[in-house]
Design an enzyme around this catalytic site. Structure first.
Site, short mmCIF file in Angstrom:
data_model
loop_
_atom_site.label_atom_id
_atom_site.label_comp_id
_atom_site.label_asym_id
_atom_site.label_seq_id
_atom_site.Cartn_x
_atom_site.Cartn_y
_atom_site.Cartn_z
N HIS A 1 2.63 7.41 13.16
CA HIS A 1 3.39 8.49 12.36
C HIS A 1 2.58 9.65 12.06
O HIS A 1 1.42 9.50 11.48
CB HIS A 1 4.18 7.89 11.31
CG HIS A 1 3.41 7.40 10.26
ND1 HIS A 1 3.13 8.33 8.95
CD2 HIS A 1 2.68 6.27 9.76
CE1 HIS A 1 2.50 7.83 8.11
NE2 HIS A 1 2.41 6.62 8.68
N GLU B 1 7.99 8.39 8.72
CA GLU B 1 7.82 6.95 8.48
C GLU B 1 7.72 6.66 7.03
O GLU B 1 8.03 5.57 6.24
CB GLU B 1 6.40 6.65 8.98
CG GLU B 1 6.10 5.37 8.94
CD GLU B 1 5.37 4.68 7.65
OE1 GLU B 1 5.16 3.62 7.62
OE2 GLU B 1 4.83 5.62 6.91
N ASP C 1 -1.59 2.38 12.52
CA ASP C 1 -1.42 2.87 11.35
C ASP C 1 -2.62 2.43 10.46
O ASP C 1 -3.56 1.66 11.06
CB ASP C 1 -0.21 2.45 10.44
CG ASP C 1 0.43 3.40 9.60
OD1 ASP C 1 -0.37 3.97 8.94
OD2 ASP C 1 1.59 3.08 9.58
N HIS D 1 -2.74 6.50 -0.35
CA HIS D 1 -1.86 7.36 -1.16
C HIS D 1 -2.45 7.96 -2.24
O HIS D 1 -1.70 8.19 -3.32
CB HIS D 1 -0.63 6.49 -1.51
CG HIS D 1 0.04 6.13 -0.47
ND1 HIS D 1 1.73 5.75 -0.28
CD2 HIS D 1 0.21 6.27 1.05
CE1 HIS D 1 1.99 5.49 0.87
NE2 HIS D 1 1.05 5.79 1.51
#
Length: 360
Positions: free
Chosen positions: A63, A218, A244, A330
């Protein structure tokens, strides 16, 4: 063009979920320079397909979208409030710089590079926090963006409700120049995109037909992959290799006993449902045979990647997951090792080369 230069180019190019066009264009430019045999297509969802060969039976998928924000409101005093796009950890937001791609009247007709507006995320100073507030991380709804302007009318010349934003990024080798460890924001999943670009180059040189697919949205529910899986199945693909990032352990609060994956020890070959064990074995055997460093990632159900929807497309797609270790996912200080991306590219390419002739 080496792994670091590709990663640098596509990581620093924006592509928040729902607005992936800038990074799509950059990926296309890179692929055109490395895989001359490829033809290109974009579906109505925004997924980007590079096709090598007449009727590929295998697709590599990562993604290209990233976490971000949308402008929710603008106050009379010129402060901007945000709505998150994707799964942010509120703890890391306070004190960060942010880039908003404005569409206000002063920016009409400009490209995205010239619409970048810099602000800072602020909140109540610690000196004025009540005792009960000091023990809590501020929530995103309590944080605001200060653009250094004094009124709503000033801000609206630059920024409108619904404009897209992301945290400010840099790209640094740590602990010093020359290291293979890189820190930035957005390696989820620009590292995977880099790996399949490199794998696509190898497969093209080996004469193996394949798709390299870069999906959208995604981070907000694998929406692009849901559409891509249907299209790929319809066009004859029967194996998808999703790529990923995954968590690298080995620090306080997240030890190796929690997840046995390390940074710099090679890409991760998933083993366990929903991956067929025979398929994992093929990729592991190829890695062993060729001396490619790798690790095993245990799976026991949902992978929380595009694979979860890809394998359910139409009558089903045989699916493999190769992951790249990543620390501090993140956040603005994600850590990745370039050697793990190279490992992933080689495992993917040589695993696909072995299995492709048997896919019907």
């Amino acid at each position: 063009m080496d792994v670091q230069s590709i990663l640098h180019r596509i990581t620093l190019t924006p592509g928040v979920s729902g607005w992936e066009e800038p990074v799509k264009d950059e990926i296309e430019n890179v692929l055109k320079s490395l895989v001359s045999q490829a033809s290109f297509e974009i579906d109505d969802m925004g997924n980007f397909y590079a096709k090598v060969g007449e009727r590929p039976r295998v697709a590599l998928i990562a993604h290209m979208d990233e976490l971000g924000f949308t402008v929710k409101s603008i106050t009379d005093s010129g402060l901007v409030y945000l709505e998150p796009i994707g799964g942010w950890d509120d703890r890391i937001l306070l004190g960060e710089k942010i880039v908003i791609y404005g569409s206000g009247s002063d920016l009409e007709g400009l490209d995205w590079r010239n619409r970048a507006i810099i602000g800072v995320i602020g909140s109540k100073p610690i000196h004025y926090l009540r005792p009960d507030e000091r023990d809590k991380a501020p929530k995103i709804q309590d944080l605001f963006v200060d653009l250094g302007l004094k009124s709503k009318s000033e801000v609206e010349k630059l920024v409108r409700i619904g404009d897209i934003a992301h945290l400010h990024k840099d790209f640094a080798q740590i602990p010093r120049q020359g290291s293979t460890v890189i820190s930035s924001r957005g390696f989820d999943d620009r590292a995977g995109c880099t790996a399949i670009i490199l794998a696509s180059k190898i497969l093209a040189q080996l004469g193996v037909d394949h798709y390299a697919v870069f999906t959208v949205q995604e981070e907000v529910g694998a929406r692009g992959a849901t559409v891509a899986g249907y299209k790929l199945h319809q066009e004859g693909a029967r194996l998808v290799v999703a790529v990923d990032v995954t968590h690298a352990a080995g620090y306080p609060g997240f030890e190796e006993k929690d997840y046995p994956v390390k940074l710099g020890a090679g890409a991760v070959i998933s083993r366990g449902p929903p991956i067929p064990l025979t398929l994992s074995a093929i990729f592991e055997e190829e890695a062993k045979k060729r001396g490619i460093p790798y690790q095993i990632g245990p799976e026991a159900g949902k992978t929380r990647t595009d694979l979860d929807v890809l394998q359910l497309a139409r009558t089903g797609l045989k699916s493999m997951l190769i992951s790249i270790p990543l620390k501090y996912m993140h956040t603005t200080v994600e850590l990745i090792d370039l050697r793990d991306i190279e490992s992933a590219a080689n495992i993917i390419a040589y695993g696909v080369q072995r299995i492709a002739p048997s896919i019907h």
